[in-house]
Structures are given as C-alpha cells and as structure tokens.
Write a protein that holds these residues in place. Structure first.
Motif, PDB file in Angstrom:
ATOM      1  N   MET A  50     -32.683  17.008 -26.450  1.00  0.00           N
ATOM      2  CA  MET A  50     -33.977  17.646 -26.147  1.00  0.00           C
ATOM      3  C   MET A  50     -34.351  18.655 -27.235  1.00  0.00           C
ATOM      4  O   MET A  50     -33.505  19.416 -27.696  1.00  0.00           O
ATOM      5  CB  MET A  50     -33.908  18.339 -24.794  1.00  0.00           C
ATOM      6  N   GLU A  56     -36.726  25.753 -22.456  1.00  0.00           N
ATOM      7  CA  GLU A  56     -35.422  26.425 -22.362  1.00  0.00           C
ATOM      8  C   GLU A  56     -35.503  27.910 -22.677  1.00  0.00           C
ATOM      9  O   GLU A  56     -34.468  28.561 -22.829  1.00  0.00           O
ATOM     10  CB  GLU A  56     -34.403  25.729 -23.280  1.00  0.00           C
ATOM     11  N   TYR A 254     -31.298  17.585 -15.728  1.00  0.00           N
ATOM     12  CA  TYR A 254     -32.409  16.987 -16.483  1.00  0.00           C
ATOM     13  C   TYR A 254     -32.178  15.488 -16.636  1.00  0.00           C
ATOM     14  O   TYR A 254     -31.043  15.000 -16.558  1.00  0.00           O
ATOM     15  CB  TYR A 254     -32.588  17.667 -17.853  1.00  0.00           C
ATOM     16  N   ALA A 267     -26.891  18.451 -17.209  1.00  0.00           N
ATOM     17  CA  ALA A 267     -25.486  18.547 -17.577  1.00  0.00           C
ATOM     18  C   ALA A 267     -24.932  19.779 -16.872  1.00  0.00           C
ATOM     19  O   ALA A 267     -25.659  20.743 -16.637  1.00  0.00           O
ATOM     20  CB  ALA A 267     -25.326  18.702 -19.082  1.00  0.00           C
ATOM     21  N   ARG A 310     -20.220  22.929 -25.458  1.00  0.00           N
ATOM     22  CA  ARG A 310     -21.220  23.666 -26.230  1.00  0.00           C
ATOM     23  C   ARG A 310     -20.512  24.866 -26.864  1.00  0.00           C
ATOM     24  O   ARG A 310     -19.733  25.543 -26.183  1.00  0.00           O
ATOM     25  CB  ARG A 310     -22.324  24.187 -25.316  1.00  0.00           C
ATOM     26  N   ARG A 335     -26.729  25.808 -26.425  1.00  0.00           N
ATOM     27  CA  ARG A 335     -27.530  24.757 -25.802  1.00  0.00           C
ATOM     28  C   ARG A 335     -28.510  24.110 -26.778  1.00  0.00           C
ATOM     29  O   ARG A 335     -29.278  23.226 -26.393  1.00  0.00           O
ATOM     30  CB  ARG A 335     -28.354  25.344 -24.653  1.00  0.00           C
TER      31      ARG A 335
HETATM   32  N1  GLY Z   1     -29.733  21.906 -23.949  1.00  0.00           N
HETATM   33  C1  GLY Z   1     -29.184  21.169 -22.894  1.00  0.00           C
HETATM   34  C2  GLY Z   1     -27.849  21.578 -22.448  1.00  0.00           C
HETATM   35  O1  GLY Z   1     -27.248  22.470 -23.002  1.00  0.00           O
HETATM   36  O2  GLY Z   1     -27.359  21.013 -21.489  1.00  0.00           O
END
Ligand code: GLY
Length: 379
Positions: A50, A56, A254, A267, A310, A335
């Motif tokens: 995304m 966000e 999402y 997620a 992440r 993210r």
């Molecule tokens: N930017 C989406 C996530 O971190 O799940």
C-alpha cells in the motif's frame, strides 16, 4: 564520499537495500549487496504494497506524513524508470483507498481520523456506507461510514523486488545471498563488513538496510534501536466473479487486490521478538477483520499464509543517514517500507555519492536517538 564509482557495501537486500543498490549501480557505482537469506524476502514479500500516507496518518506523526507523501509523489516516476530499465511491470495501481467502519464505535473513531485528516489539508471525503458501496460493490452491506482517500494507491511489492534484482544485476551490482553479516567496522575512509563465515570486505561506504535485523549487527554501539513488529498475513486467489477494485482498510484488517490475481489480507501487529509462526489467532484475526468489510473473500481459495517483521525504531519513524564513520543507515521503515522506497533510495544514494544530506532525510537521522539517551542520562 564523492565519486560515483566508489564501492558501496549494502547490508540487507530487501526492497530498501535493493533500491539503494539499483540507484547507485545505474549511476556507475560499484555495489555489493549481502543478505542473510534470499534477496527480496522477508517483509518485502509479506507486505501488501500500500502507498497510503493519508490513510495511515497517525495523530502524532505529521513530520513523517510529509516524508511519506513526498515518497508517494515520487512513486510514478520511480516505477516508470524501473519498468523501463528492466522490462518488468511493477503493478502500480491508482484506484484509491476506502477506509471503512463497520459499527458505531468504529464510525466514531473514523470521524476523529477524518477531522484530523481535514485539519492537515488532505484530499479525503466522508461518505455513508451506502455511498461507498455504490462505488465499490464488494464492500459489505450495512457499513456505518467510509473515508474515500483518492490519492492512496498500491504497487505489487513482489514485482518491485524482482525488478530491482534484475536492475542491480543489469548494472553489474553483485548480490551475495545466504551471506549473513555479523559485524560492520566503521571507518571514515575504508569501512568494512564481516560475514558470519569470517570474510572481511572493505568498501568506501557501508549502508545498513537490514530491516528488523539491523540492531543485531555488531559494531554500531546501539546506534540503530530497531525492534521487530511481527505481521501475519494471508494471500487468497481471486476468482472471475470477485472483482474488488479498491484497497479497503477496515478497523481490524485491510484487503488489497493485486493485478496478478492475489488478494492480500493483513496484518497483525505483534511485539513478540523473532518468532515467525503463522498462528491460528493471526489467521482468525485477519479473516474476521477482512470478512467484516469485504465478505466475498470467504469464497476465495487460500494461496498462502505468511509472517515477517516490520523494522520499528524507538519513535516508529525511519532511521536514515550517517550512523558511524563511513556507515549510513537506511532502516526502521516500520509500516511504510514499500511507500518510502523511492525517497529512501534516491536520498540515501545521493548522500553516498555527494556526502550531502537532503532536507527530507535530515529529521530522521540516527543521531536523534543520541539526544534522547543523553537527555535521559541527564534527568
Ligand atoms: N502498512 C501496512 C502494515 O504495516 O501492515
């Protein structure tokens, strides 16, 4: 740091390391990329791709939003250059994003988000659930409200890392896969990396782009305070009758339809170290959260499930710029790794080539954590 033909050693061949390597290699630099596993793996595979700074936007992150929005602005030309260089379609899609609420509490939270987005001057619209469904028929009936975010897009991150690898190789960059780096040795003139097998390699600059693993590399004295935030996702296979066009962000999950027929549902966000199990709870959370906003996904076949990490810094913003003599950080993208790829690649490559730090990168330097540590020590 000055010449384009200098040798840059990049630790980490995910989307960030590869994109920096591609930028440097195509302008004549000598590049070696080292990855503990396969290039383009980890979070670069599991991500949903995304490009959504507006959706966000977090209340305390307006400076980061400016960087995110700048990188989104650069994505179309970055994608066009990469496609022209490698002949690979990277699946940039510009249909926009719906952020939806499925009950009254979620609608209240969405309303607060919308007001903040408006205060920041973002191009977003408040719609009823029915108005949103008239535009995207795969949304759930009876949604309470929606924000329409027309400038938040997406790209096929898996295609991007394939293209970047091809681009690096085309310009004589060298990819050393399954070659973990144990340590970096800072030095203003000849910094080096040391592989887990004990080989020492010298270059002109070392770039640390090792994502969630950046902190575990010896030699940087805690300059990169990065922690892993696990994300579990599932990938479904679309059918001829499932024609979701937009990215849909619900309160719990999402749903992102890709050009190649995959539908990514994600997620989780879990702070449990480096355990990469895909759990029953994670699958349940994603499936329930996705189903609440796009119920038709229950009919789709499960292609695969996956988990990765992440890389999050202490303030959840990226860590970009000089970390030690001869060593540059490009990590902590949390993210926004895919979104922040163009601005990171271009600005870090420029820094490696010229020694000049751009205004975009300046607020995100690793040195900001030194200040925090010394403030705490003084208190
Ligand atoms: N930017 C989406 C996530 O971190 O799940």
């Amino acid at each position: 740091m000055s010449h384009n033909n200098q040798r840059t050693l990049i630790v980490g061949a995910g989307i960030i390391g590869l994109s920096i390597g591609w930028e440097l290699a195509r302008s004549g630099g000598r590049v070696d990329l080292f990855d503990a596993g396969e290039a383009g793996g980890g979070a670069s595979q599991v991500a949903a791709g995304m490009l959504a700074p507006d959706a966000e936007l977090e209340f305390e992150e307006t400076e980061l939003h400016a960087l995110n929005a700048e990188s989104r602005r650069r994505w179309p030309s970055f994608a066009a250059d990469l496609e022209a260089d490698t002949g690979t379609d990277v699946g940039l899609r510009t249909e926009g994003t719906f952020i939806v609420a499925d009950d009254r509490d979620a609608a209240e939270a969405l309303r607060r988000r919308y007001r903040f987005q408006q205060d920041q001057g973002l191009d977003v619209e408040w719609w009823s659930g029915d108005e949103a469904r008239a535009r995207e028929s795969f949304l759930a009936p009876g949604l309470s409200a929606a924000i329409w975010s027309p400038r938040d897009h997406q790209v096929d991150n898996r295609a991007v890392v394939e293209a970047l690898q091809a681009g690096v190789r085309k310009h004589q960059g060298r990819l050393h896969e399954n070659t973990p780096i144990k340590a970096v040795e800072p030095d203003a003139r000849r910094p080096a990396v040391v592989t887990a097998a004990g080989e020492r390699v010298e270059g002109d600059t070392v770039v640390v782009a090792a994502g969630a693993w950046s902190r575990s590399i010896d030699g940087l004295d805690g300059a990169l305070p990065i922690r892993p935030v696990k994300g579990e996702a599932m990938v479904l296979s679309t059918t001829p009758t499932f024609d979701l066009r937009h990215v849909v962000r619900g309160p719990e999950a999402y749903v992102v339809p890709k050009n190649d027929g995959r539908v990514v549902v994600g997620a989780t966000a879990e702070e449990k170290g480096f355990n990469d199990d895909v759990t029953a709870g994670g699958l349940y959370e994603n499936l329930e959260g996705g189903w609440e906003v796009v119920p038709g996904l229950l009919d789709l076949a499960v292609d695969c499930t996956c988990a990765s990490f992440r890389p999050a810094s202490r303030d959840n913003a990226p860590v970009l710029g000089p970390a030690a003599p001869g060593v540059v950080a490009a990590t902590g993208h949390y993210r926004h790794g895919v979104l922040l790829t163009p601005v990171t690649a271009q600005e870090i490559a420029r820094y490696v080539q010229t020694g000049t730090l751009s205004d975009w990168v300046e607020p995100f330097q690793p040195a900001r954590f030194d200040t925090v540590s010394s403030d705490i020590a003084r208190a």
